[in-house]
Enzyme design. Structure first.
Site, PDB file in Angstrom:
ATOM      1  N   GLU A 122     -11.188 -10.148  -1.474  1.00 39.03           N
ATOM      2  CA  GLU A 122     -10.825  -9.380  -0.283  1.00 39.03           C
ATOM      3  C   GLU A 122     -12.049  -8.646   0.264  1.00 39.03           C
ATOM      4  OE1 GLU A 122      -6.298  -8.442  -0.246  1.00 39.03           O
ATOM      5  OE2 GLU A 122      -7.416  -6.746  -1.006  1.00 39.03           O
ATOM      6  N   HIS A 149      -8.297  -2.515  -6.178  1.00 36.97           N
ATOM      7  CA  HIS A 149      -8.302  -2.732  -4.720  1.00 36.97           C
ATOM      8  C   HIS A 149      -9.442  -1.920  -4.095  1.00 36.97           C
ATOM      9  CE1 HIS A 149      -7.093  -2.763  -0.532  1.00 36.97           C
ATOM     10  NE2 HIS A 149      -6.363  -3.813  -0.831  1.00 36.97           N
ATOM     11  N   LYS A 169       0.852  -1.200   0.000  1.00 35.54           N
ATOM     12  CA  LYS A 169       0.000   0.000   0.000  1.00 35.54           C
ATOM     13  C   LYS A 169       0.889   1.252   0.000  1.00 35.54           C
ATOM     14  CE  LYS A 169      -3.489  -2.774   2.177  1.00 35.54           C
ATOM     15  NZ  LYS A 169      -4.690  -2.863   2.968  1.00 35.54           N
ATOM     16  N   SER A 188      -6.489  -9.471   6.493  1.00 36.07           N
ATOM     17  CA  SER A 188      -5.973  -9.883   7.804  1.00 36.07           C
ATOM     18  C   SER A 188      -5.317 -11.260   7.795  1.00 36.07           C
ATOM     19  CB  SER A 188      -7.081  -9.802   8.864  1.00 36.07           C
ATOM     20  OG  SER A 188      -7.523  -8.465   9.003  1.00 36.07           O
TER      21      SER A 188
HETATM   22  P1  PGA Z   1      -4.375  -6.668   5.256  1.00 35.86           P
HETATM   23  O1  PGA Z   1      -4.590  -6.032   3.799  1.00 35.86           O
HETATM   24  O2  PGA Z   1      -3.577  -7.937   5.080  1.00 35.86           O
HETATM   25  O3  PGA Z   1      -3.616  -5.613   6.015  1.00 35.86           O
HETATM   26  O4  PGA Z   1      -5.731  -6.934   5.824  1.00 35.86           O
HETATM   27  C1  PGA Z   1      -4.836  -6.843   2.688  1.00 35.86           C
HETATM   28  C2  PGA Z   1      -5.068  -5.994   1.457  1.00 35.86           C
HETATM   29  O5  PGA Z   1      -5.762  -4.976   1.554  1.00 35.86           O
HETATM   30  O6  PGA Z   1      -4.561  -6.307   0.368  1.00 35.86           O
END
Ligand code: PGA
Length: 224
Positions: free
Chosen positions: A146, A97, A10, A183
């Site tokens: 996701e 995303h 990110k 997560s």
């Molecule tokens: P996270 O993010 O593993 O911090 O939950 C996953 C993503 O948004 O690709």
């Protein structure tokens, strides 16, 4: 097929932070070289060339991807990075995303345009979707399921629900690979390893530290 661990950094890390990460990974490169896991790392654009250098200099078996791409070709589009500009740097690109859909109002139409640009430039497309009814456009290679409630909350989706969702998506799109994201960390990943149709994971928070990232790769390496 081998399990994929894809890191989504990110908008995290500056060059110094990233160097620290790579230094830690390099120390453990033998483990990576003997692992059967397909490792992909998607840093912000600003860290792409450092990532490519680290991978090249140390012969790390890691592919490098981008987190976004322009919906336009090269040209007068200030601030945009076209797929053809990315093609020499990255092999993969994440498109759609949920954070971009929410914070930047990315529409399905825009996402479709991005996929076309990426595909024409020869990039492997990872499309993020949030539910079983999502449209997967032509040109998508990998779908990352996701659910928004699971992203960055520490509470992943229910494995049973992930299984149902992937089954529904697979019944309509049998030719793509599927990742689960939301997560995923060394404590939560185990419950998803045996799910049918899961080819791997898209990992945000737990990919930021070399230790937890390598731990995830180690866990997936034991899955046959
Ligand atoms: P996270 O993010 O593993 O911090 O939950 C996953 C993503 O948004 O690709």
């Amino acid at each position: 097929m081998n399990t994929i661990i894809a890191a989504n950094w990110k908008s995290h890390k500056n060059r110094e932070d990233a160097k620290k990460f790579w230094d830690e990974i390099i120390v453990q490169k033998e483990m990576l070289k003997t692992s059967s896991v397909e490792v992909l790392l998607c840093p912000p654009f600003s860290l792409l060339s450092d990532a490519i250098d680290a991978v090249r200099v140390h012969a790390l078996p890691i592919s490098i991807g981008a987190q976004n791409v322009s919906s336009f070709p090269e040209g007068a589009y200030t601030g945009e990075i076209a797929a053809t500009q990315l093609a020499g740097l990255a092999t993969h690109v994440i498109i759609g995303h949920s954070e971009r859909r929410d914070y930047l109002q990315e529409s399905e139409h825009l996402i479709e345009m991005k996929i076309k640009q990426a595909k024409d430039a020869g990039l492997t497309v990872i499309l993020c979707v949030q539910d079983k009814d999502a449209t997967v456009y032509e040109g998508v290679d990998i779908v990352a399921y996701e659910p928004v409630h699971a992203i960055g909350t520490g509470t992943p989706d229910d494995p049973l629900h992930v299984q149902e969702t992937l089954e529904a998506l697979f019944s309509r799109y049998p030719n793509v690979r599927f990742l689960y994201g939301g997560s995923v960390n060394p404590d939560t990943i185990q419950q998803f390893l045996a799910i049918k149709h899961i080819s791997g994971f898209l990992v945000g928070g737990a990919s930021l530290e070399a230790s937890s990232f390598m731990e995830l790769i180690g866990i997936c390496n034991t899955k046959k």
